[in-house]
Design a protein around this motif. Structure first.
Motif, PDB file in Angstrom:
ATOM      1  N   THR A 432       3.650   1.286 -10.088  1.00  0.00           N
ATOM      2  CA  THR A 432       3.093   0.780  -8.564  1.00  0.00           C
ATOM      3  C   THR A 432       3.149  -0.482  -9.377  1.00  0.00           C
ATOM      4  O   THR A 432       4.010  -1.380  -8.422  1.00  0.00           O
ATOM      5  N   GLN A 436       5.356  -2.914  -6.594  1.00  0.00           N
ATOM      6  CA  GLN A 436       5.588  -4.218  -5.672  1.00  0.00           C
ATOM      7  C   GLN A 436       6.079  -5.836  -5.899  1.00  0.00           C
ATOM      8  O   GLN A 436       6.561  -6.204  -5.721  1.00  0.00           O
ATOM      9  N   ASN A 440       9.016  -6.293  -3.902  1.00  0.00           N
ATOM     10  CA  ASN A 440       8.126  -7.754  -2.510  1.00  0.00           C
ATOM     11  C   ASN A 440       8.450  -9.006  -3.405  1.00  0.00           C
ATOM     12  O   ASN A 440       8.235  -9.420  -2.566  1.00  0.00           O
ATOM     13  N   ALA A 458      -1.094 -10.910  -3.427  1.00  0.00           N
ATOM     14  CA  ALA A 458      -0.931  -9.888  -2.950  1.00  0.00           C
ATOM     15  C   ALA A 458      -0.951  -8.437  -3.369  1.00  0.00           C
ATOM     16  O   ALA A 458      -1.181  -7.731  -2.830  1.00  0.00           O
ATOM     17  N   ALA A 459       0.002  -8.893  -4.086  1.00  0.00           N
ATOM     18  CA  ALA A 459       0.479  -7.437  -4.794  1.00  0.00           C
ATOM     19  C   ALA A 459      -0.464  -7.238  -5.808  1.00  0.00           C
ATOM     20  O   ALA A 459      -0.971  -5.875  -6.000  1.00  0.00           O
ATOM     21  N   ASP A 461      -3.208  -7.680  -5.367  1.00  0.00           N
ATOM     22  CA  ASP A 461      -4.708  -6.711  -4.280  1.00  0.00           C
ATOM     23  C   ASP A 461      -3.985  -4.833  -4.277  1.00  0.00           C
ATOM     24  O   ASP A 461      -4.845  -4.169  -3.916  1.00  0.00           O
ATOM     25  N   GLU A 462      -3.143  -4.713  -3.846  1.00  0.00           N
ATOM     26  CA  GLU A 462      -2.062  -3.784  -3.878  1.00  0.00           C
ATOM     27  C   GLU A 462      -2.753  -2.972  -4.988  1.00  0.00           C
ATOM     28  O   GLU A 462      -2.987  -1.668  -4.399  1.00  0.00           O
ATOM     29  N   ILE A 465      -6.145  -1.472  -5.223  1.00  0.00           N
ATOM     30  CA  ILE A 465      -5.896   0.379  -4.324  1.00  0.00           C
ATOM     31  C   ILE A 465      -5.901   1.238  -5.473  1.00  0.00           C
ATOM     32  O   ILE A 465      -6.534   2.279  -5.391  1.00  0.00           O
ATOM     33  N   GLU A 466      -4.662   1.387  -6.450  1.00  0.00           N
ATOM     34  CA  GLU A 466      -4.150   1.838  -7.276  1.00  0.00           C
ATOM     35  C   GLU A 466      -5.110   2.387  -8.735  1.00  0.00           C
ATOM     36  O   GLU A 466      -5.095   2.779  -9.069  1.00  0.00           O
TER      37      GLU A 466
END
Length: 467
Positions: A432, A436, A440, A458-459, A461-462, A465-466
């Motif tokens: 992950t 990112q 990105n 921002a990365a 934050d993603e 989630i994982e």
């Protein structure tokens, strides 16, 4: 969201992105060999993997006497099979009462890892021995590890092996995979091109020195000095290692908002603005476009693992004698100057009926001095067993093709940074992170001049989630 063993086949799709930063030494042009492009056998599209019994091998060969103990070995690189076969012949000569016959099976990269995970999940169908690429290794350490603990077999070599490379193929203090190489990151300099404008690569010690040399070179030639990556994280790994950081902690939890990451990206943004750096064609240097970039002298300085030496011989043979190998620059004197990148860990399955014999053979085939000599001379990898580093009859052999190609001896640099080779962990969340960073953060920051701290947040934050 926690990850479980049952989800790891789906994780292999994202594992293709892991090879942007982690993949090793196969000698292929895909990321199974380097650190930049999507692995040839993996799917990043999320499409359904083929059933295990539908996966077809690329090659099968059997070596050893018919009355030897029968074993099977899976790999995704046929050159690895050739190495194991040569070492098997040595083993059988040295052990007349412990003969082994091995059937070597080479599968496509993604298919092999899928098939091995399925075998682990079902408890049947695994080979005795298997190569696991470093970017995929975290998928095999979830839950109860299905491989033999190798620590007692490593013991005779442990004091002479680069510890950070063993640790990468471990979990919770136990070691399961035996590495092929150190993958020590060094700086490659086109010494001939630099000398033409009055630059001595040996004087470049810090990133400030690197920047000054870059500005001077581009001003004198109108050409770029270096290329930065949007399709690989080698620069970031190096920066983290220099700062003694890792973007995951001891529990595998990720935080990419560290200065080892942000400082490098911000510095590279400045380099691009100053005109001496650009985004490497192909996204990073270990691609066909990257080889062409080096061959055209469109970059004259870049960091890469020592296994990249083979790329010079295979793709840029006409620049023999031009390039030199040196320790990487640092932010400030005294910081570590290298990080291990890429790799393949060879494991023994708990399903094997001959676990002890298989483990002893694997260690012999990868850590013994005769194995390490072959790994250096044939494969061009920097051996994990540092005993070989001191044997000048091997390391300074004037007939060796790598010694002949470069201006200085690779082992002189390797011995200089021997105690400075850091390691970045590969853990389940690493896929992950790499998704990112590569899709990105690097593209937005280096192509579009986005704010680094905002992109990292921002990365993050993603990623959260994982995990």
């Amino acid at each position: 969201m926690k990850r479980h063993l049952g989800s790891t086949v789906l994780a292999l799709g994202m594992g293709a992105l892991m090879t942007l930063a982690l993949a090793s030494c196969s000698g292929k042009d895909t990321a199974a060999s380097g650190s930049g492009s999507t692995s040839s056998g993996s799917s990043s599209s999320g499409s359904e993997a083929p059933a295990a019994d539908e996966i077809k091998p690329d090659a099968i060969s059997t070596v050893g006497p018919a009355n030897g103990t029968k074993m099977e070995l899976w790999t995704f690189v046929d050159l690895h099979s050739q190495h194991y076969a040569a070492m098997l012949e040595e083993w059988n000569k040295a052990n007349p009462d412990r003969q082994i016959q091995i059937t070597f099976v080479t599968y496509p990269y993604g298919d092999m890892h899928n098939k091995m995970i399925m075998a682990n999940q079902t408890g049947t169908g695994a080979p005795d021995i298997c190569d696991i690429e470093i970017g995929q290794f975290p998928n095999f350490t979830l839950g109860n590890v299905q491989f033999v603990e190798m620590d007692k077999y490593i013991e005779p070599y442990k004091n002479n092996v680069v510890q950070s490379r063993l640790d990468i193929y471990g979990s919770k203090g136990k070691h399961y995979g035996i590495p092929f190489h150190v993958g020590a990151t060094v700086m490659y300099y086109d010494a001939k091109a630099l000398e033409a404008v009055g630059i001595d690569y040996k004087t470049i010690k810090t990133w400030d020195d690197f920047e000054k040399a870059g500005i001077k070179y581009t001003k004198a030639t109108g050409k770029k000095f270096t290329g930065v990556d949007t399709g690989g994280t080698d620069w970031l790994w190096l920066s983290m290692a220099e700062n003694k950081q890792d973007w995951t902690d001891a529990n595998g939890k990720a935080d990419i908002r560290i200065n080892g990451v942000s400082d490098m990206i911000k510095m590279q943004q400045r380099w691009i603005d100053e005109g001496f750096a650009y985004v490497t064609p192909g996204g990073q240097i270990d691609t066909e476009a990257g080889y062409q970039t080096v061959g055209a002298e469109d970059v004259v300085a870049f960091p890469k693992a020592l296994w990249y030496m083979s790329r010079f011989l295979n793709y840029i043979p006409d620049q023999k004698g031009n390039w030199a190998i040196a320790p990487c620059p640092v932010y400030k004197a005294g910081q570590p100057r290298s990080v291990g990148i890429g790799g393949t860990g060879t494991v023994v399955s708990l399903q094997s009926k001959n676990k002890e014999l298989a483990a002893e053979f694997v260690v012999f085939a990868k850590l013994s001095l005769s194995a390490e000599k072959r790994i250096w001379e044939i494969l061009g990898f920097d051996p994990v067993n540092t005993d070989l580093w001191q044997d000048k009859s091997i390391t300074h052999d004037p007939n060796n093709k790598y010694v002949q190609y470069f201006r200085n001896n690779p082992f002189d640099t390797l011995n200089e940074i021997k105690s400075e080779i850091g390691g970045i962990k590969a853990v389940p969340i690493s896929s992950t992170i790499n998704e990112q960073i590569n899709l990105n953060v690097l593209n937005n920051c280096l192509e579009n001049k986005a704010d680094v701290d905002s992109e990292l947040q921002a990365a993050q934050d993603e990623i959260d989630i994982e995990q």
